[in-house]
Design an enzyme around this catalytic site. Structure first.
Site, short mmCIF file in Angstrom:
data_model
loop_
_atom_site.label_atom_id
_atom_site.label_comp_id
_atom_site.label_asym_id
_atom_site.label_seq_id
_atom_site.Cartn_x
_atom_site.Cartn_y
_atom_site.Cartn_z
N ASP A 9 0.78 -1.24 0.00
CA ASP A 9 0.00 0.00 0.00
C ASP A 9 0.81 1.30 0.00
OD1 ASP A 9 -2.00 -1.86 0.19
OD2 ASP A 9 -2.74 -1.21 2.13
N ASP A 51 -4.81 -0.54 -1.86
CA ASP A 51 -6.21 -0.42 -1.51
C ASP A 51 -6.92 0.07 -2.77
OD1 ASP A 51 -6.30 -1.20 1.14
OD2 ASP A 51 -6.80 0.77 1.93
N HIS A 62 -16.17 -0.02 6.23
CA HIS A 62 -14.79 0.46 6.36
C HIS A 62 -14.74 1.99 6.43
CE1 HIS A 62 -10.47 -0.15 6.08
NE2 HIS A 62 -10.38 0.63 5.02
N HIS A 78 -10.80 6.91 1.32
CA HIS A 78 -9.43 6.94 0.84
C HIS A 78 -9.26 5.88 -0.25
CE1 HIS A 78 -9.51 3.85 4.01
NE2 HIS A 78 -8.58 3.24 3.28
N LYS A 103 -6.89 -4.74 -3.18
CA LYS A 103 -7.61 -5.23 -2.00
C LYS A 103 -8.61 -4.19 -1.52
CE LYS A 103 -4.01 -3.93 1.35
NZ LYS A 103 -4.80 -3.06 2.19
N CYS A 145 -1.73 -2.39 7.83
CA CYS A 145 -1.65 -3.28 6.67
C CYS A 145 -0.34 -4.06 6.59
CB CYS A 145 -1.93 -2.49 5.40
SG CYS A 145 -3.61 -1.81 5.40
#
Length: 194
Positions: A9, A51, A62, A78, A103, A145
């Site tokens: 990420d 992400d 989320h 985000h 993801k 993460c």
């Protein structure tokens, strides 16, 4: 034995100035590219996650929608799919990445192992097919993460190193705790120059 570098990420929204930017994120991006250029023969495969959230929903709770985010399980919007914030930080040389993983598509996801490759495989399947036994983990955020990805790599039976100078976290205390937890779980926590 094959070794993979897993880049977690390193995206515009997680670096300075982004929707959830962490201090040191841009330096991590530049450091990862430098590390790969300085060690071109160290890795059999380089894998990077992003992400990639659905802009049309709350991504399984989320995103905080009706209340302020708690920054533990709910977050501001985000890394919305297709936006500049979801793209890799410009200091990441994407030409050095062999496999891309997305993801968080419609659901909360912290670990790279929860995503899918561009050709639709789960990461553990790709690692098995490539014979990857050892994984170096770098990226953002150490305390979320990166932690989840390294834990899942251990759970998948891989030998794991977290390169401590190539990660950046949300907070110093929780990042240090994450690295201690990973070491206790069997990961090596070492600088990239080791």
């Amino acid at each position: 034995m094959a070794r993979a570098l897993v880049i977690v990420d390193v995206q515009n929204d997680f670096t300075e100035g982004g929707a959830l930017g962490v201090a040191g994120g841009a330096a991590v991006a530049a450091g990862i590219t430098e590390h790969l250029r300085d060690h071109p023969d160290d890795y059999d495969v380089v894998i990077a996650s992003r992400d990639w959230h659905d802009p049309d929903n709350d991504n399984g709770g989320h995103f905080a929608v009706d209340a302020a985010p708690d920054f533990v399980t709910t977050w501001p919007r985000h890394c919305m799919a297709g936006t500049e914030g979801a793209e890799y930080h410009p200091d990441i040389d994407t030409g050095l990445i062999d496999i891309h993983v997305r993801k968080g598509q419609g659901v909360p996801a912290y670990s790279i192992f929860e995503g899918t490759t561009d050709d639709g495989r789960r990461l553990v399947t790709a690692l098995d097919e490539l014979g990857v036994t050892d994984v170096d983990v770098v990226g953002i955020a150490t305390d979320y993460c990166v932690l989840a990805s390294a834990r899942d790599a251990l759970a998948a039976g891989r030998r794991v190193r977290v390169l401590s100078d190539l990660v950046a976290g949300v907070a110093p205390e929780t990042s240090a705790a994450a690295l201690r937890d990973l070491a206790a779980a069997g990961a090596e926590v070492v600088p990239s120059r080791a």
